[in-house]
Motif scaffolding. Structure first.
Motif, mmCIF file in Angstrom:
data_model
loop_
_atom_site.group_PDB
_atom_site.id
_atom_site.type_symbol
_atom_site.label_atom_id
_atom_site.label_comp_id
_atom_site.label_asym_id
_atom_site.label_seq_id
_atom_site.Cartn_x
_atom_site.Cartn_y
_atom_site.Cartn_z
ATOM 1 N N LYS A 61 -64.621 108.036 61.765
ATOM 2 C CA LYS A 61 -64.725 109.383 61.194
ATOM 3 C C LYS A 61 -63.946 110.404 62.011
ATOM 4 N N ALA A 62 -63.858 110.177 63.318
ATOM 5 C CA ALA A 62 -63.149 111.108 64.189
ATOM 6 C C ALA A 62 -61.639 110.879 64.195
ATOM 7 N N LEU A 63 -61.149 109.892 63.430
ATOM 8 C CA LEU A 63 -59.701 109.603 63.329
ATOM 9 C C LEU A 63 -59.111 109.298 64.701
ATOM 10 N N LEU A 64 -59.807 108.446 65.459
ATOM 11 C CA LEU A 64 -59.385 108.126 66.825
ATOM 12 C C LEU A 64 -58.735 106.751 66.951
ATOM 13 N N LEU A 65 -58.579 106.038 65.861
ATOM 14 C CA LEU A 65 -58.061 104.664 65.976
ATOM 15 C C LEU A 65 -56.665 104.632 66.586
ATOM 16 N N GLN A 66 -55.779 105.499 66.109
ATOM 17 C CA GLN A 66 -54.412 105.493 66.655
ATOM 18 C C GLN A 66 -54.406 105.914 68.120
ATOM 19 N N THR A 67 -55.226 106.904 68.468
ATOM 20 C CA THR A 67 -55.294 107.337 69.863
ATOM 21 C C THR A 67 -55.778 106.210 70.758
ATOM 22 N N LEU A 68 -56.776 105.463 70.314
ATOM 23 C CA LEU A 68 -57.310 104.364 71.121
ATOM 24 C C LEU A 68 -56.327 103.197 71.175
ATOM 25 N N GLU A 69 -55.576 102.973 70.105
ATOM 26 C CA GLU A 69 -54.554 101.918 70.136
ATOM 27 C C GLU A 69 -53.512 102.220 71.204
ATOM 28 N N GLU A 70 -53.084 103.464 71.270
ATOM 29 C CA GLU A 70 -52.105 103.839 72.298
ATOM 30 C C GLU A 70 -52.715 103.711 73.693
ATOM 31 N N ALA A 71 -53.990 104.074 73.841
ATOM 32 C CA ALA A 71 -54.633 103.981 75.147
ATOM 33 C C ALA A 71 -54.766 102.531 75.593
ATOM 34 N N VAL A 72 -55.079 101.630 74.657
ATOM 35 C CA VAL A 72 -55.243 100.216 74.989
ATOM 36 C C VAL A 72 -53.913 99.590 75.411
ATOM 37 N N THR A 73 -52.813 100.038 74.811
ATOM 38 C CA THR A 73 -51.502 99.490 75.198
ATOM 39 C C THR A 73 -51.064 99.983 76.577
ATOM 40 N N LYS A 74 -51.599 101.138 77.011
ATOM 41 C CA LYS A 74 -51.192 101.703 78.303
ATOM 42 C C LYS A 74 -52.160 101.368 79.429
ATOM 43 N N HIS A 75 -53.461 101.206 79.105
ATOM 44 C CA HIS A 75 -54.469 101.033 80.147
ATOM 45 C C HIS A 75 -55.376 99.866 79.802
ATOM 46 N N ASN A 76 -56.072 99.406 80.817
ATOM 47 C CA ASN A 76 -57.185 98.484 80.643
ATOM 48 C C ASN A 76 -58.444 99.340 80.681
ATOM 49 N N ILE A 77 -59.082 99.533 79.542
ATOM 50 C CA ILE A 77 -60.092 100.582 79.432
ATOM 51 C C ILE A 77 -61.506 100.013 79.548
ATOM 52 N N THR A 78 -62.430 100.916 79.870
ATOM 53 C CA THR A 78 -63.865 100.600 79.893
ATOM 54 C C THR A 78 -64.564 101.544 78.913
ATOM 55 N N ILE A 79 -65.386 100.973 78.029
ATOM 56 C CA ILE A 79 -66.113 101.753 77.020
ATOM 57 C C ILE A 79 -67.606 101.667 77.321
ATOM 58 N N PHE A 80 -68.252 102.828 77.462
ATOM 59 C CA PHE A 80 -69.700 102.904 77.628
ATOM 60 C C PHE A 80 -70.281 103.244 76.254
ATOM 61 N N ALA A 81 -70.830 102.233 75.574
ATOM 62 C CA ALA A 81 -71.255 102.369 74.183
ATOM 63 C C ALA A 81 -72.752 102.668 74.108
ATOM 64 N N PRO A 82 -73.141 103.855 73.596
ATOM 65 C CA PRO A 82 -74.576 104.137 73.414
ATOM 66 C C PRO A 82 -75.180 103.213 72.358
ATOM 67 N N LYS A 83 -76.428 102.839 72.552
ATOM 68 C CA LYS A 83 -77.098 102.004 71.558
ATOM 69 C C LYS A 83 -77.228 102.771 70.242
ATOM 70 N N ASN A 84 -77.395 102.039 69.165
ATOM 71 C CA ASN A 84 -77.443 102.660 67.838
ATOM 72 C C ASN A 84 -78.564 103.687 67.719
ATOM 73 N N GLU A 85 -79.726 103.405 68.321
ATOM 74 C CA GLU A 85 -80.853 104.338 68.222
ATOM 75 C C GLU A 85 -80.538 105.672 68.889
ATOM 76 N N ALA A 86 -79.718 105.639 69.960
ATOM 77 C CA ALA A 86 -79.382 106.882 70.654
ATOM 78 C C ALA A 86 -78.560 107.809 69.778
ATOM 79 N N LEU A 87 -77.699 107.239 68.929
ATOM 80 C CA LEU A 87 -76.867 108.058 68.049
ATOM 81 C C LEU A 87 -77.540 108.345 66.716
#
Length: 449
Positions: A61-87
Motif C-alpha cells: 500500500k505504501a508503494l515501497l516495492l521498487q525502493t526496497l528492490e533498489e535497497a536489496v541490490t545495494k545492501h544486505n538488509i535486516t528487517i524487524f517485522a512486527p507481529k500481525n497482532e501489533a499492526l
C-alpha cells in the motif's frame, strides 16, 4: 580513384547511420537494462510470502516495492517485522487511520522504512551485555536511529522485544520478528499535528474580534492558558443566560464546551434529594416547571462553576404574595437572590460569621448581596424584617452544588422597604400528599425524573 572516393563516402554514411540508431535507443529499453533484478531467493520475496501478512500488505500500500528492490541490490538488509497482532489490534485505531489516509503516504513510508536497516544483523551479532547497545541508521530518511541491545537477557530493538530471532534468513537479508511497532518521532509529530488541526473547526484571523452572543460584548481572551478542570476564566455573570426582559425563551441547555463536569446529572440529583428530603417541593417546582433555572444551573455547573442554593422551605414559599409573583420574571429574580456563586457548607458559613461578624455573599442577582451573621448558634440571612435562619444544613453537598435549607424567603433591602404592608396570600402549587412522594417527584421533575 573515383571508386575509392565513393567507397569511402559509403562507409562514412553507414557508420553515422549505425551510431544514430544506437543513440536513438528507446528509454524504456535502457530502463529495463538498468532496473535491479530480484531473484526468487531474495529476502524481499520471502517477506511478501511470509506469515507477516499485515506488514507485507502495508509495504504494497505504501508503494515501497521498487525502493526496497533498489535497497536489496545495494545492501544486505535486516528487517524487524512486527507481529500481525501489533499492526492489526494493538495499534491505536486513530493512528492507523492516519497512516492509511492517502494524504499521509509519506508518514506510512517512514514508519515502514524505520523497521529496516542497511546492515545484516543476525542473533549472534546482538550485544552480550546490557551496557553496550548498538545504534544503527535505518532506511527511513532522517537522522533518527534504532538501538540493538539486551535487556533482562532478552534481545531488544529500541523498545520492542525480539520474539522470533533469525526467523527468515536469505543471502541478501534477514528478518527478525518483534512484538510491537517502532514509531519514529517524526511520524508521531506528524500525527499529533494533524490531530490537533482536526479538532479546530474554524480559525479566526489573528486579531479579529470575537463577540459573545449572550452579552453582545467582545470576548476577552485569557492571557494564560487554563488547564482542564480549572475554574472558568469568565465570571459567572458573563456565563448566565439573558434575563426575561432580554430573552423570554428558556435558557440554553446544560453541557459546556469543555465537558469536565456533568451539571445536568448533578442538578437532577439535588432536586431529587430535595423531594426525598421533604418540605421543599415548591422550590423544586419553581426550578423545574415555573422557570428554566434548573436547566441553566446545569449548564453553569457543566462549564465549571459552583453554586450554593439557599433553599426556602414550603412553609416560607407559601407566604409569597400575588404582587411578589405577578411581575414578569419575578420568580427568576427571587431565585437568583438565593443562589450564591460560591461553594459554601454550613460549617464554612458558620465559621465565617463567627470570625468576621457580618459577611456579605454575592448572589446571581446583581448587584445585590445577601448578608449573613451569627444568631442563636446558627446562621441568619438578611435583615430583621426579612430574615431567614439556616434551618436544614447541608441537604445536598457534592463539591459543585451545595443546598442549605432556610425558613424564609429573602429579598433585597430596597424591596423590603418598598413592599406593601398587606397583600393577599397566594400559594405557588398545592401541597402534595405525603403518601405519594414518588408520584409527585416524577410530576415535578418532568424530564429530570
Amino acid at each position: 580513384m573515383d571508386s575509392q572516393i565513393y567507397g569511402f563516402l559509403f562507409t562514412l554514411i553507414l557508420f553515422f547511420a549505425i551510431t544514430g540508431a544506437a543513440l536513438q535507443e528507446s528509454p524504456s529499453a535502457k530502463h529495463q537494462m538498468s532496473a535491479p533484478q530480484i531473484n526468487s531467493n531474495s529476502v524481499l520475496v520471502a517477506l511478501l510470502d511470509s506469515h507477516y501478512t499485515e506488514l507485507s500488505e502495508l509495504v504494497e500500500k505504501a508503494l515501497l516495492l521498487q525502493t526496497l528492490e533498489e535497497a536489496v541490490t545495494k545492501h544486505n538488509i535486516t528487517i524487524f517485522a512486527p507481529k500481525n497482532e501489533a499492526l492489526e489490534r494493538d495499534l491505536d485505531p486513530e493512528f492507523k487511520r492516519f497512516l492509511l489516509e492517502p494524504g499521509n503516504l509519506k508518514s506510512l513510508q517512514k514508519l515502514l522504512l524505520f523497521h529496516m536497516i542497511p546492515t545484516r544483523i543476525q542473533s549472534l551479532h546482538w550485544p552480550k551485555t546490557e551496557l553496550k547497545p548498538r545504534h544503527h541508521s535505518t532506511l527511513c530518511p532522517g537522522d533518527e536511529r534504532i538501538s540493538v541491545l539486551r535487556k533482562s537477557g532478552d534481545r531488544m530493538v529500541s523498545m520492542a522485544k525480539v520474539i522470533r530471532a533469525d526467523d527468515i534468513i536469505k543471502p541478501d537479508g534477514i528478518i527478525h520478528g518483534i512484538e510491537r511497532v517502532l514509531i519514529p518521532k517524526s511520524v508521531q509529530q506528524d500525527f499529533n499535528t494533524r490531530r490537533s488541526l482536526r479538532s479546530i473547526s474554524a480559525v479566526l484571523p489573528e486579531g479579529a474580534p470575537e463577540v459573545d452572543p449572550r452579552t453582545n460584548r467582545l470576548k476577552k481572551k485569557p492571557t494564560i492558558p487554563v488547564p482542564a478542570g480549572a475554574p472558568p476564566v469568565l465570571p459567572i455573570y458573563s456565563a448566565m443566560a439573558p434575563g426575561p426582559s432580554l430573552a423570554p425563551a428558556p435558557a440554553p441547555g446544560p453541557g459546556g464546551p469543555h465537558h469536565h463536569f456533568d451539571g445536568e446529572s448533578q442538578v437532577k440529583d439535588f432536586i431529587q434529594t430535595l423531594l426525598h428530603y421533604g418540605g421543599y417541593n415548591e422550590l423544586a417546582d419553581i426550578l423545574v416547571n415555573l422557570t428554566s433555572l434548573a436547566t441553566e444551573m446545569g449548564r453553569l455547573v457543566s462549564e465549571g462553576y459552583v453554586l450554593t442554593v439557599l433553599a426556602p422551605n414550603d412553609e416560607a414559599m407559601a407566604k409569597l404574595t400575588t404582587d411578589q409573583l405577578s411581575e414578569p420574571g419575578a420568580p427568576e429574580q427571587i431565585m437568583y437572590y438565593h443562589l450564591i456563586p460560591e461553594y459554601q457548607t454550613e460549617e464554612s458559613m458558620y465559621n465565617a460569621v463567627r470570625r468576621f461578624g457580618k459577611v456579605k455573599y454575592d448572589t446571581l442577582r446583581l448587584p445585590h448581596k445577601v448578608v449573613a451573621e451569627e444568631a442563636d448558634g446558627s446562621v441568619k440571612f438578611g435583615d430583621a424584617e426579612g430574615s431567614a435562619y439556616l434551618f436544614d444544613p447541608d441537604i445536598y453537598t457534592d463539591g459543585r452544588i451545595s443546598v442549605q435549607g432556610i425558613d424564609g424567603v429573602l429579598f433585597p433591602v430596597e424591596e423590603i422597604k418598598a413592599a406593601p404592608v398587606a397583600a393577599p396570600v397566594a400559594k405557588v402549587v398545592a401541597k402534595p400528599r405525603r403518601g405519594k412522594l414518588m408520584e409527585v417527584a416524577c410530576s415535578v421533575l418532568g424530564s429530570f425524573c
